[in-house]
Scaffold this motif. Structure first.
Motif, PDB file in Angstrom:
ATOM      1  N   ASP A 179     115.218 -23.933 -21.813  1.00 41.94           N
ATOM      2  CA  ASP A 179     114.983 -22.912 -22.830  1.00 41.94           C
ATOM      3  C   ASP A 179     114.181 -23.546 -23.965  1.00 41.94           C
ATOM      4  O   ASP A 179     113.786 -24.711 -23.889  1.00 41.94           O
ATOM      5  N   THR A 180     113.939 -22.775 -25.037  1.00 41.24           N
ATOM      6  CA  THR A 180     113.108 -23.284 -26.137  1.00 41.24           C
ATOM      7  C   THR A 180     113.872 -23.389 -27.450  1.00 41.24           C
ATOM      8  O   THR A 180     113.278 -23.445 -28.522  1.00 41.24           O
ATOM      9  N   ASN A 181     115.189 -23.427 -27.375  1.00 39.92           N
ATOM     10  CA  ASN A 181     115.989 -23.524 -28.612  1.00 39.92           C
ATOM     11  C   ASN A 181     115.679 -24.798 -29.396  1.00 39.92           C
ATOM     12  O   ASN A 181     115.821 -24.827 -30.623  1.00 39.92           O
ATOM     13  N   PHE A 182     115.273 -25.841 -28.698  1.00 45.86           N
ATOM     14  CA  PHE A 182     114.981 -27.120 -29.362  1.00 45.86           C
ATOM     15  C   PHE A 182     113.819 -26.996 -30.346  1.00 45.86           C
ATOM     16  O   PHE A 182     113.662 -27.834 -31.232  1.00 45.86           O
ATOM     17  N   ALA A 183     112.980 -25.970 -30.188  1.00 36.53           N
ATOM     18  CA  ALA A 183     111.788 -25.819 -31.029  1.00 36.53           C
ATOM     19  C   ALA A 183     112.028 -24.897 -32.226  1.00 36.53           C
ATOM     20  O   ALA A 183     111.103 -24.592 -32.973  1.00 36.53           O
ATOM     21  N   HIS A 184     113.265 -24.450 -32.398  1.00 36.68           N
ATOM     22  CA  HIS A 184     113.607 -23.604 -33.535  1.00 36.68           C
ATOM     23  C   HIS A 184     114.070 -24.470 -34.706  1.00 36.68           C
ATOM     24  O   HIS A 184     114.428 -25.628 -34.532  1.00 36.68           O
ATOM     25  N   GLN A 185     114.067 -23.904 -35.878  1.00 38.50           N
ATOM     26  CA  GLN A 185     114.567 -24.577 -37.098  1.00 38.50           C
ATOM     27  C   GLN A 185     113.864 -25.922 -37.330  1.00 38.50           C
ATOM     28  O   GLN A 185     114.501 -26.956 -37.519  1.00 38.50           O
ATOM     29  N   VAL A 186     112.547 -25.865 -37.314  1.00 43.05           N
ATOM     30  CA  VAL A 186     111.744 -27.068 -37.559  1.00 43.05           C
ATOM     31  C   VAL A 186     112.119 -27.705 -38.895  1.00 43.05           C
ATOM     32  O   VAL A 186     112.197 -28.927 -39.024  1.00 43.05           O
ATOM     33  N   ASP A 187     112.376 -26.870 -39.892  1.00 41.77           N
ATOM     34  CA  ASP A 187     112.715 -27.368 -41.227  1.00 41.77           C
ATOM     35  C   ASP A 187     113.899 -28.331 -41.170  1.00 41.77           C
ATOM     36  O   ASP A 187     113.906 -29.374 -41.828  1.00 41.77           O
ATOM     37  N   ASP A 188     114.909 -27.988 -40.359  1.00 42.99           N
ATOM     38  CA  ASP A 188     116.099 -28.836 -40.246  1.00 42.99           C
ATOM     39  C   ASP A 188     115.793 -30.166 -39.561  1.00 42.99           C
ATOM     40  O   ASP A 188     116.496 -31.156 -39.770  1.00 42.99           O
ATOM     41  N   ARG A 189     114.762 -30.186 -38.728  1.00 46.61           N
ATOM     42  CA  ARG A 189     114.393 -31.418 -38.020  1.00 46.61           C
ATOM     43  C   ARG A 189     113.687 -32.408 -38.944  1.00 46.61           C
ATOM     44  O   ARG A 189     113.544 -33.581 -38.610  1.00 46.61           O
ATOM     45  N   LEU A 190     113.218 -31.904 -40.073  1.00 47.15           N
ATOM     46  CA  LEU A 190     112.397 -32.737 -40.962  1.00 47.15           C
ATOM     47  C   LEU A 190     113.071 -32.975 -42.309  1.00 47.15           C
ATOM     48  O   LEU A 190     112.406 -33.222 -43.311  1.00 47.15           O
ATOM     49  N   THR A 191     114.402 -32.920 -42.341  1.00 47.50           N
ATOM     50  CA  THR A 191     115.108 -33.054 -43.615  1.00 47.50           C
ATOM     51  C   THR A 191     114.876 -34.406 -44.285  1.00 47.50           C
ATOM     52  O   THR A 191     115.036 -34.531 -45.495  1.00 47.50           O
ATOM     53  N   GLU A 192     114.491 -35.413 -43.508  1.00 46.69           N
ATOM     54  CA  GLU A 192     114.274 -36.740 -44.105  1.00 46.69           C
ATOM     55  C   GLU A 192     112.919 -36.855 -44.801  1.00 46.69           C
ATOM     56  O   GLU A 192     112.682 -37.821 -45.516  1.00 46.69           O
ATOM     57  N   MET A 193     112.054 -35.902 -44.580  1.00 46.82           N
ATOM     58  CA  MET A 193     110.749 -35.942 -45.256  1.00 46.82           C
ATOM     59  C   MET A 193     110.899 -35.488 -46.704  1.00 46.82           C
ATOM     60  O   MET A 193     111.702 -34.592 -46.997  1.00 46.82           O
ATOM     61  N   PRO A 194     110.130 -36.061 -47.617  1.00 45.32           N
ATOM     62  CA  PRO A 194     110.105 -35.540 -48.985  1.00 45.32           C
ATOM     63  C   PRO A 194     109.730 -34.059 -48.979  1.00 45.32           C
ATOM     64  O   PRO A 194     108.967 -33.592 -48.132  1.00 45.32           O
ATOM     65  N   GLU A 195     110.289 -33.324 -49.932  1.00 43.27           N
ATOM     66  CA  GLU A 195     110.154 -31.864 -49.935  1.00 43.27           C
ATOM     67  C   GLU A 195     108.689 -31.408 -49.933  1.00 43.27           C
ATOM     68  O   GLU A 195     108.310 -30.484 -49.208  1.00 43.27           O
ATOM     69  N   ASP A 196     107.845 -32.069 -50.715  1.00 44.52           N
ATOM     70  CA  ASP A 196     106.449 -31.625 -50.793  1.00 44.52           C
ATOM     71  C   ASP A 196     105.715 -31.859 -49.477  1.00 44.52           C
ATOM     72  O   ASP A 196     104.894 -31.050 -49.051  1.00 44.52           O
ATOM     73  N   GLU A 197     106.026 -32.968 -48.804  1.00 47.48           N
ATOM     74  CA  GLU A 197     105.371 -33.263 -47.530  1.00 47.48           C
ATOM     75  C   GLU A 197     105.859 -32.306 -46.439  1.00 47.48           C
ATOM     76  O   GLU A 197     105.075 -31.833 -45.607  1.00 47.48           O
ATOM     77  N   ARG A 198     107.165 -32.038 -46.433  1.00 45.66           N
ATOM     78  CA  ARG A 198     107.724 -31.111 -45.446  1.00 45.66           C
ATOM     79  C   ARG A 198     107.103 -29.719 -45.600  1.00 45.66           C
ATOM     80  O   ARG A 198     106.718 -29.081 -44.620  1.00 45.66           O
ATOM     81  N   SER A 199     106.997 -29.265 -46.851  1.00 47.89           N
ATOM     82  CA  SER A 199     106.420 -27.937 -47.114  1.00 47.89           C
ATOM     83  C   SER A 199     104.957 -27.877 -46.682  1.00 47.89           C
ATOM     84  O   SER A 199     104.502 -26.869 -46.135  1.00 47.89           O
ATOM     85  N   LEU A 200     104.232 -28.962 -46.922  1.00 49.21           N
ATOM     86  CA  LEU A 200     102.816 -29.012 -46.546  1.00 49.21           C
ATOM     87  C   LEU A 200     102.665 -28.875 -45.030  1.00 49.21           C
ATOM     88  O   LEU A 200     101.824 -28.098 -44.538  1.00 49.21           O
TER      89      LEU A 200
END
Length: 215
Positions: A179-200
């Motif tokens: 299935d493709t559930n692994f590709a959902h909630q990208v934001d949660d996968r990148l919590t270690e990135m600084p907020e400005d970089e994640r948003s970009l």
């Protein structure tokens, strides 16, 4: 690492080296921290959960800042080592972090044998498509397992590489999980990135054809 109050720290901002924006920086006891995530005052549990996850599970030096109207999590950086990335480096790092997230999911949910097969698949893919600075399975192994904050030199990938890898990673992940559930909630996968970089990165992703696959 630390739970601090506003009066304990000094907060200022510095000019981003390659983008027209200011980056929030927190100083505490001659150490420098960069904003990772902001939470409302009502989200104390979520803020502490992220802070504990980064400090306990990932071994990162982090500050949880308590203010009357919000909580914020900050990660330690070394400004003299240029921890602030260019746009291309941000997108390359985010792509590597999504790759690592799928790899870890496979290891955790399907076992080490499947993770080894996935590692072999990704290695063959990156070398077949001649990704820059991916010349051996050992380099791919490092990409899959290295702490993102400790990768001192990112490969010089460009938009075609991010697009290709994320598209093929989606196909591979679907073949492993069914299935493709692994590709959902990208934001949660990148919590270690600084907020400005994640948003970009997420802004770019949402405007690209990949938005149908990763969201």
């Amino acid at each position: 690492m630390f739970i601090l109050k506003r009066q304990d720290v000094e907060i200022s901002s510095i000019q981003h080296p390659t983008r027209d924006q200011q980056v929030p920086i927190l100083y505490y006891q001659e150490q420098t921290f960069r904003l990772i995530s902001v939470f409302k005052a009502s989200q104390e549990m979520e803020a502490k959960a992220l802070w504990r996850s980064l400090t306990d599970n990932r071994g990162k030096a982090c500050v949880l800042l308590e203010e009357p109207d919000r909580y914020s999590v900050w990660g330690k950086i070394r400004l003299e080592q240029s921890d602030i990335h260019s746009r291309g480096e941000v997108f390359t790092l985010a792509t590597i972090m999504l790759l690592q997230a799928v790899y870890l999911d496979i290891a955790e949910l399907l076992g080490n044998r499947q993770a080894s097969l996935f590692e072999k698949d990704i290695s063959g893919l990156l070398q077949q498509k001649q990704f820059p600075e991916i010349s051996s399975p050992e380099i791919v192994k490092t990409l899959l397992t290295a702490d993102p904050s400790q990768i001192t030199k990112l490969p010089p990938w460009q938009e075609a590489h991010w697009m290709t890898l994320l598209e093929d990673l989606h196909k591979l992940g679907k073949s492993y999980f069914g299935d493709t559930n692994f590709a959902h909630q990208v934001d949660d996968r990148l919590t270690e990135m600084p907020e400005d970089e994640r948003s970009l990165f997420i802004s770019w992703l949402s405007q690209s054809p990949l938005s149908k696959l990763w969201h």
